[in-house]
Write a protein that holds these residues in place. Structure first.
Motif, PDB file in Angstrom:
ATOM      1  N   HIS A  81       0.813  -1.215   0.000  1.00 28.30           N
ATOM      2  CA  HIS A  81       0.000   0.000   0.000  1.00 28.30           C
ATOM      3  C   HIS A  81       0.854   1.275   0.000  1.00 28.30           C
ATOM      4  O   HIS A  81       0.446   2.290  -0.554  1.00 28.30           O
ATOM      5  CB  HIS A  81      -0.910   0.038   1.234  1.00 28.30           C
ATOM      6  N   GLY A  82       2.002   1.232   0.654  1.00 30.67           N
ATOM      7  CA  GLY A  82       2.765   2.455   0.863  1.00 30.67           C
ATOM      8  C   GLY A  82       4.102   2.496   0.156  1.00 30.67           C
ATOM      9  O   GLY A  82       5.094   2.976   0.715  1.00 30.67           O
ATOM     10  N   LEU A  83       4.159   2.010  -1.071  1.00 31.99           N
ATOM     11  CA  LEU A  83       5.433   1.985  -1.788  1.00 31.99           C
ATOM     12  C   LEU A  83       5.974   3.402  -1.978  1.00 31.99           C
ATOM     13  O   LEU A  83       5.250   4.301  -2.395  1.00 31.99           O
ATOM     14  CB  LEU A  83       5.261   1.323  -3.155  1.00 31.99           C
ATOM     15  N   PRO A  84       7.262   3.613  -1.692  1.00 33.90           N
ATOM     16  CA  PRO A  84       7.834   4.948  -1.852  1.00 33.90           C
ATOM     17  C   PRO A  84       8.182   5.315  -3.285  1.00 33.90           C
ATOM     18  O   PRO A  84       8.376   6.484  -3.603  1.00 33.90           O
ATOM     19  CB  PRO A  84       9.098   4.891  -0.993  1.00 33.90           C
ATOM     20  N   GLY A  85       8.279   4.325  -4.170  1.00 37.20           N
ATOM     21  CA  GLY A  85       8.642   4.616  -5.556  1.00 37.20           C
ATOM     22  C   GLY A  85       9.044   3.349  -6.286  1.00 37.20           C
ATOM     23  O   GLY A  85       8.905   2.235  -5.771  1.00 37.20           O
ATOM     24  N   ASP A  86       9.548   3.518  -7.509  1.00 37.55           N
ATOM     25  CA  ASP A  86      10.031   2.376  -8.288  1.00 37.55           C
ATOM     26  C   ASP A  86      11.279   1.786  -7.630  1.00 37.55           C
ATOM     27  O   ASP A  86      12.039   2.490  -6.959  1.00 37.55           O
ATOM     28  CB  ASP A  86      10.373   2.813  -9.708  1.00 37.55           C
ATOM     29  N   ALA A  87      11.510   0.511  -7.839  1.00 38.29           N
ATOM     30  CA  ALA A  87      12.711  -0.142  -7.318  1.00 38.29           C
ATOM     31  C   ALA A  87      13.195  -1.170  -8.330  1.00 38.29           C
ATOM     32  O   ALA A  87      12.402  -1.931  -8.881  1.00 38.29           O
ATOM     33  CB  ALA A  87      12.428  -0.819  -5.981  1.00 38.29           C
ATOM     34  N   GLU A  88      14.483  -1.181  -8.556  1.00 35.35           N
ATOM     35  CA  GLU A  88      15.085  -2.087  -9.532  1.00 35.35           C
ATOM     36  C   GLU A  88      16.280  -2.770  -8.889  1.00 35.35           C
ATOM     37  O   GLU A  88      17.102  -2.139  -8.222  1.00 35.35           O
ATOM     38  CB  GLU A  88      15.539  -1.310 -10.772  1.00 35.35           C
ATOM     39  N   GLY A  89      16.391  -4.086  -9.064  1.00 40.21           N
ATOM     40  CA  GLY A  89      17.525  -4.832  -8.533  1.00 40.21           C
ATOM     41  C   GLY A  89      17.384  -5.109  -7.043  1.00 40.21           C
ATOM     42  O   GLY A  89      16.382  -4.790  -6.403  1.00 40.21           O
ATOM     43  N   GLY A  90      18.411  -5.718  -6.486  1.00 40.66           N
ATOM     44  CA  GLY A  90      18.415  -5.998  -5.060  1.00 40.66           C
ATOM     45  C   GLY A  90      17.500  -7.144  -4.679  1.00 40.66           C
ATOM     46  O   GLY A  90      17.111  -7.976  -5.499  1.00 40.66           O
ATOM     47  N   VAL A  91      17.164  -7.189  -3.396  1.00 43.16           N
ATOM     48  CA  VAL A  91      16.381  -8.270  -2.807  1.00 43.16           C
ATOM     49  C   VAL A  91      15.066  -7.708  -2.268  1.00 43.16           C
ATOM     50  O   VAL A  91      15.050  -6.663  -1.620  1.00 43.16           O
ATOM     51  CB  VAL A  91      17.159  -8.950  -1.653  1.00 43.16           C
ATOM     52  N   ASN A 449      13.128   2.471   1.571  1.00 45.07           N
ATOM     53  CA  ASN A 449      12.060   3.064   2.361  1.00 45.07           C
ATOM     54  C   ASN A 449      12.344   4.559   2.527  1.00 45.07           C
ATOM     55  O   ASN A 449      13.456   5.022   2.348  1.00 45.07           O
ATOM     56  CB  ASN A 449      11.981   2.418   3.750  1.00 45.07           C
ATOM     57  N   TYR A 450      11.311   5.284   2.932  1.00 49.12           N
ATOM     58  CA  TYR A 450      11.512   6.685   3.287  1.00 49.12           C
ATOM     59  C   TYR A 450      12.194   6.810   4.628  1.00 49.12           C
ATOM     60  O   TYR A 450      12.130   5.926   5.464  1.00 49.12           O
ATOM     61  CB  TYR A 450      10.153   7.383   3.411  1.00 49.12           C
ATOM     62  N   GLY A 451      12.818   7.936   4.844  1.00 48.64           N
ATOM     63  CA  GLY A 451      12.947   8.423   6.196  1.00 48.64           C
ATOM     64  C   GLY A 451      14.267   8.465   6.894  1.00 48.64           C
ATOM     65  O   GLY A 451      14.573   9.474   7.497  1.00 48.64           O
ATOM     66  N   VAL A 452      15.077   7.411   6.913  1.00 54.46           N
ATOM     67  CA  VAL A 452      16.208   7.378   7.817  1.00 54.46           C
ATOM     68  C   VAL A 452      17.504   7.193   7.039  1.00 54.46           C
ATOM     69  O   VAL A 452      17.623   6.293   6.222  1.00 54.46           O
ATOM     70  CB  VAL A 452      16.066   6.222   8.828  1.00 54.46           C
ATOM     71  N   SER A 453      18.451   8.061   7.309  1.00 52.68           N
ATOM     72  CA  SER A 453      19.795   7.901   6.746  1.00 52.68           C
ATOM     73  C   SER A 453      20.781   7.958   7.905  1.00 52.68           C
ATOM     74  O   SER A 453      20.440   8.352   9.015  1.00 52.68           O
ATOM     75  CB  SER A 453      20.118   8.995   5.723  1.00 52.68           C
ATOM     76  N   ALA A 454      22.013   7.551   7.633  1.00 52.93           N
ATOM     77  CA  ALA A 454      23.017   7.526   8.679  1.00 52.93           C
ATOM     78  C   ALA A 454      23.719   8.860   8.856  1.00 52.93           C
ATOM     79  O   ALA A 454      24.667   8.963   9.634  1.00 52.93           O
ATOM     80  CB  ALA A 454      24.044   6.430   8.372  1.00 52.93           C
ATOM     81  N   CYS A 455      23.289   9.874   8.134  1.00 55.35           N
ATOM     82  CA  CYS A 455      23.956  11.171   8.259  1.00 55.35           C
ATOM     83  C   CYS A 455      22.926  12.282   8.381  1.00 55.35           C
ATOM     84  O   CYS A 455      21.724  12.058   8.228  1.00 55.35           O
ATOM     85  CB  CYS A 455      24.863  11.427   7.071  1.00 55.35           C
TER      86      CYS A 455
END
Length: 455
Positions: A81-91, A449-455
């Protein structure tokens, strides 16, 4: 260099078909891959290099360790329901098969796995006269919604769903399965509840239930062509100043298409509605001022079993494309709000649904979690269709109009219209979450996902 690395990651992933322990893996072009990637939100494409169709906690552990060993981006999807956007590759880890619910009526708790939908929890709790703090749509994933805060049908009476979590079972990006409680790991507990799927993959949680068997609720609808929409909104805002803290409500403006599948009273109309949920007495008396706003197009206010509470909002239950965003408002300038209705009304470049949730009450109480902007008085939510550029052309001017009263945005109601994380948290919360990100996910595997980065 980065492009070469991505190709190498994909090549290694495509060699995988099934793990030694029997975990089912799906790859592009294979049987079941497209259906597994599909979610409720059709506006974005999910194209992972490999999908782990998880049916157990151990499957999730395997998927996380697989992604970590190869430094692959890792996403999680229950209902989409809450996809932040397109995603390609990865797991991509899908959790829809992890759908077990168990109720402890004496403790007034429910244990829910990562793929459980709110409708399942409502149905399981109802025989005991209990209810979860679910949202308005029964098909939404209970765990993911709670991790984003969880603004429920009875939110002003009981607070956010995140405020009622007893413990969580989660797999951190190092592949460790953890049982997280306020006592055992208070920092991680605090961060998981409010940061979404940014710090770990939550596989199960125990949530508190409330003793609600029945409630007074429903909606009053007005014809937006027969009344001044701004006048209805002004009357609603004035009414919210008079109601008890435990009464939860929202205002909505919806342009319905002229389709035969819709009821005649809605077909081709611009409908303004006020939705109400209240567990106390005198519901008719409390809502009487609303009936005096204008001639009513429809009136569904009534006492109902909690199992019918989804009919208050009657959210669409079929997958479709949408873009949207939100703004938590410290106050509502009704004159500007009237201009907002003009911007996003039937004449907008794309059909736009407006919803204004009345906040305050129990939502303003502090809790040991990262759910932000508790001082807000209203939550503005805008949803539109069309392409992303068209959506932004409608949404940006609308949110700019109320920018000086905006405290921030809501994680659960950011639907890909911009792929930005600004405003989701205040400075102190953002800095504390960044510290947790550095500690638990230094490689930023959980970046889908939205929201959290390490910087």
């Amino acid at each position: 260099m980065e492009q070469t690395d991505h190709r190498e990651r994909t090549r290694r992933t495509d060699q995988v078909g099934r793990t030694g322990k029997g975990t089912v893996l799906l790859r592009p072009g294979g049987a079941g891959y497209a259906d597994e990637c599909a979610g409720f939100q059709l506006g974005f494409a999910q194209g992972p290099a490999v999908v782990f169709a998880a049916a157990s906690t151990q499957d999730v552990v395997t998927a996380v360790r697989y992604a970590a060993a190869r430094n692959l981006p890792l996403g999680v999807q229950a209902t989409g329901h809450g996809l932040p956007g397109d995603a390609e590759g990865g797991v991509l880890v899908t959790t829809r098969r992890m759908d077990r619910v168990s109720i402890d009526p004496e403790a007034r708790t429910a244990r829910v796995q990562a793929g459980v939908r709110w409708g399942q929890v409502v149905a399981a709790a109802a025989p005991y006269g209990l209810a979860p703090l679910n949202g308005s749509a029964p098909g939404v994933g209970a765990v993911s919604y709670t991790l984003g805060g969880g603004l429920g049908i009875l939110a002003r009476e009981f607070g956010y769903a995140a405020d009622h979590v007893r413990w969580l079972e989660a797999v951190t990006p190092d592949g460790t399965l953890r049982r997280v409680t306020p006592a055992s790991q208070p920092d991680l507990y605090w961060g998981l509840l409010g940061a979404g799927q940014n710090l770990a993959v939550v596989t199960e949680m125990e949530i508190g239930l409330v003793p609600v068997r029945r409630l007074y609720g429903g909606s009053l609808a007005f014809d937006g062509a027969a009344v001044d929409p701004a006048a209805v909104l002004r009357a609603y805002e004035a009414w919210t100043r008079t109601v008890p803290d435990g009464l939860t409500s929202s205002f909505a403006a919806v342009p319905y298409p002229d389709l035969p599948a819709l009821p005649p009273r809605l077909r081709g109309r611009y409908v303004l509605s006020v939705r109400v949920a209240w567990t106390g007495a005198d519901g008719d008396r409390l809502t009487a001022p609303l009936r005096g706003i204008a001639p009513v197009l429809s009136d569904s206010l009534r006492t109902m079993p909690y199992t019918d509470s989804h009919t208050i909002h009657s959210d669409p239950d079929f997958p479709h494309a949408y873009y949207g965003d939100s703004a938590v408002l410290e106050a509502l300038d009704v004159d500007r709000a009237g201009k907002l209705l003009s911007l996003v009304g039937p004449g907008a470049a794309a059909p736009c649904v407006l919803q204004l949730n009345h906040l305050g009450g129990a939502l303003s109480r502090p809790a040991p979690n990262a759910v932000p902007h508790r001082e807000g008085r209203f939550l503005l939510r805008l949803l539109t269709g069309g392409g992303r550029d068209t959506a932004r052309a409608v949404l940006d001017p609308a949110f700019a109009l109320l920018a000086d009263a905006t405290l921030g945005r809501s994680l659960n109601f950011a639907f890909g219209a911009g792929d930005r994380s600004d405003g989701l948290y205040g400075r102190q919360t953002r800095e504390r979450l960044a510290g947790l990100k550095r500690r638990y996910d230094p490689a930023n595997l959980l970046c889908r996902n939205y929201g959290v980065s390490a910087c």
